[in-house]
Design an enzyme around this catalytic site. Sequence first.
Site, PDB file in Angstrom:
ATOM      1  N   CYS A 257      27.279  56.608  90.611  1.00  0.00           N
ATOM      2  CA  CYS A 257      28.591  55.959  90.499  1.00  0.00           C
ATOM      3  C   CYS A 257      29.467  56.725  89.503  1.00  0.00           C
ATOM      4  O   CYS A 257      30.663  56.930  89.737  1.00  0.00           O
ATOM      5  CB  CYS A 257      28.438  54.514  90.038  1.00  0.00           C
ATOM      6  SG  CYS A 257      27.522  53.447  91.156  1.00  0.00           S
TER       7      CYS A 257
ATOM      8  N   ASP B 201      37.572  68.151  52.124  1.00  0.00           N
ATOM      9  CA  ASP B 201      38.523  67.033  52.080  1.00  0.00           C
ATOM     10  C   ASP B 201      39.984  67.472  52.043  1.00  0.00           C
ATOM     11  O   ASP B 201      40.876  66.635  52.164  1.00  0.00           O
ATOM     12  CB  ASP B 201      38.252  66.164  50.847  1.00  0.00           C
ATOM     13  CG  ASP B 201      38.710  66.844  49.559  1.00  0.00           C
ATOM     14  OD1 ASP B 201      38.484  68.065  49.423  1.00  0.00           O
ATOM     15  OD2 ASP B 201      39.299  66.167  48.711  1.00  0.00           O
TER      16      ASP B 201
ATOM     17  N   ASP C 220      32.243  71.731  50.023  1.00  0.00           N
ATOM     18  CA  ASP C 220      33.357  72.070  49.144  1.00  0.00           C
ATOM     19  C   ASP C 220      33.123  71.381  47.802  1.00  0.00           C
ATOM     20  O   ASP C 220      32.464  70.329  47.745  1.00  0.00           O
ATOM     21  CB  ASP C 220      34.662  71.594  49.789  1.00  0.00           C
ATOM     22  CG  ASP C 220      35.845  71.737  48.855  1.00  0.00           C
ATOM     23  OD1 ASP C 220      36.064  72.852  48.363  1.00  0.00           O
ATOM     24  OD2 ASP C 220      36.527  70.725  48.612  1.00  0.00           O
TER      25      ASP C 220
ATOM     26  N   CYS D 224      25.075  53.021  88.537  1.00  0.00           N
ATOM     27  CA  CYS D 224      24.086  54.076  88.342  1.00  0.00           C
ATOM     28  C   CYS D 224      24.789  55.400  88.086  1.00  0.00           C
ATOM     29  O   CYS D 224      26.019  55.485  88.096  1.00  0.00           O
ATOM     30  CB  CYS D 224      23.153  54.189  89.552  1.00  0.00           C
ATOM     31  SG  CYS D 224      23.998  54.742  91.048  1.00  0.00           S
TER      32      CYS D 224
ATOM     33  N   ASP E 152      40.687  73.177  53.548  1.00  0.00           N
ATOM     34  CA  ASP E 152      39.357  73.163  54.161  1.00  0.00           C
ATOM     35  C   ASP E 152      39.413  73.134  55.683  1.00  0.00           C
ATOM     36  O   ASP E 152      38.378  73.273  56.347  1.00  0.00           O
ATOM     37  CB  ASP E 152      38.562  71.941  53.677  1.00  0.00           C
ATOM     38  CG  ASP E 152      38.233  72.012  52.194  1.00  0.00           C
ATOM     39  OD1 ASP E 152      37.971  73.131  51.712  1.00  0.00           O
ATOM     40  OD2 ASP E 152      38.247  70.965  51.524  1.00  0.00           O
TER      41      ASP E 152
END
Length: 768
Positions: free
Chosen positions: A29, A646, A447, A26, A650
Amino acid sequence: MSPAATSHDTPTPASEVILSLGGMHCASCVGRVEKALLATPGVQEAKVNLASARAFVRISGGDAEVAARAVRAAGFEAEPLLDTPEQSEREAQARAEESRSLRRAFLFAAVLTLPIFLLEMGSHVVPGLAAQLAAWPGTRSLHLLYFVLATAVQFGPGLRFYRSGWPALWRGAPDMNSLVMLGSSAAWGYSVVAVFFAGLLPPGTANVYFEASAVIITLIIGGRYLEARARGRAGDAIRRLVSLQPRLARVRRNDRELEIPADRVRPGDTVLLRPGEQVPVDGEVLEGSSWVDESMVSGEPLPVEKQAGAEVIGGTINTSGALAFRATRVGADTVLARIVRMVEQAQAARLPIQALADKVTQVFVPVIIAIALATFIAWLWLGPEPALSFALVNAVAVLIIACPCAMGLATPTSIMVGTGKAAELGLLFRKGEALQSLSEVDTVALDKTGTLTRGAPALDHVATAPGFDETDVLCKAAAVEQRSEHPIAAAIVAGARERGLQIPAAAEFKSSTGLGAAATVDGASVAIGAARFMQQRGVDTSPLADAAQARAAAGGTPLYVAIDDRLAALLVVADPLKDGARDAVAALQRLGMRVAMLTGDDQRTARAVAAAAGIDEVYAELMPGDKSELLQRLQAEGRRVAFVGDGINDAPALARAEVGIAIGTGTDIAIDSAELVLMSGDLGHLPTAVALSSATLRNIRQNLFWAFAYNASLVPVAAGVLYPATGVLLSPMLAALAMALSSLCVVGNALRLRRFSPAVLTSSSGPT
């Protein structure tokens, strides 16, 4: 300062370790495990996931065993996670054994409980049955039978609650097991006193509740069994990823072919691959050609052609030809191993939406015990006769119904299923927090080069002058450009080859820097270049000038071809949009997003590309640092921005955005700066990621609502607040059933995410 002192003062670098956990049931825990880890010297951060039974720990020196010992000292099972197929199989076997053990315990408890339940409940429902049972076998004999059966349940299948619940209670950190232990023990113990020491109880209160203690244990174990099966399905995606790692590899060493375990392949080894085999490690193709199914990594269904120089990824499937490749990344460095680690880390995320649940569960169990005690005292003091019986039954009902399992599972189960489904679709959430952040984004900034466009020039258009054949002109132009190393020249050569043309040889090649090139091809003088180059050679370009200007306005680079000093054709080279880019933009706009394009290109080219993609908001002529500053300005306007890129340039913008999204075909630096990676580079996956994020957050909100509503509404009912007005009480048996069902509802709702379908997002024509 001495060298020794310098060494001593230098902090040990921290690294992340993953622990496989056992014994958690639970939310309390989870809190106990995290508290134990954070109290361990060297641990800087600890995140525990109940649904996946994992702990992600940042610890100085990266000693996983130190962290594991701390968890074991807190009363739970723990071992460092290696993410090997062997350990994955051991974990699968352990889960299967746990499921079988719970099933056996449930069946055993059910067989013993059923006679008690049928006889005791039947005597209240079936007319005349109570009198018949009192006559034979007699009330005393019946109660002794109940005692034997209920005791076997209490200290047989129910012993698990004592083993975990009592130590937790003794340490002052009671958990779900403590609640079940206290509730069932109270019902069983009271019944034992009523049967064997009735004189100790006030007159009229010597009632037995053996059916309550037995049914409570049976239902909760049954609920745990069903929950274990459901939670197992929640982790299917990550286990499928781990299972993709093949165990054996064939390598060529010293001119000999050897079959060795895949984890013993070394970088630089030549690995041999037959049709139908899985790629054991990452590498670069040396010999052969084939088509490889990479769908398990990229989410793309079509196989990818592999030839010399191409990259292959461990875990993918070689479908046709034979390949020999050089191993480049092995073991934990492979793409698949990194994906597994990233998905597991995302699944351990603690989303902001979970903060309220965390605060509640930290104090929930002690508060419930206090409420149960208050309920007992209130009924004993104010309740009708037999007050002691009412007090006991209602206090037990409060203890049983309040187990915080549903609250503990509400968020992590949804995250686990959502990120697993994302991995199947080629969406890698490197940080689970991005699941929530992406659902709150209102602007997507893209981009241009390599993200919206393919990132490399390609032959986009061919227009011939009257009297010239397109195939012949393109062959001759490619023959000239074949001698050049310029990217535009390479695009023309590639365009000719894609059309299946045989490119002839060129002689007397001459290049004019920045203008064009000329050569002799099949006895003809062939020149290719810009308008100024043609003017120098006396070639009239006016017949195709309007077409060239229109193509230039659309972002293309026009080149003229002249054969024997006569205008032959116009070739246009451009960086074309990626397939599906326009559809992806349209899908994002249908989802209510504002879409912007960021690029370092000039305004004319930028606006042409943006128009082709369906984007109205354009920011051009940006330096790499300008992108991050622009995002900051947009955020200052109150916009929540996701940035997609990419390249190395960037990385600052990816870090600045609320959600940085990297193209999986881009640079490692961009990927490392992002929270989400589109593994295939297909922008069509971007709206899918947004929709999946929204679906996951919606699922979490549903789970949290029902978990809180369940406890908030039923705890008072169990305490008996409805009794004065309606005479309604909640029996401990119904409380146990409701508690089990609440956890199953939460897990079942989370599993609905496995049916998430992105199909409606990938077409600009609308939902399909």
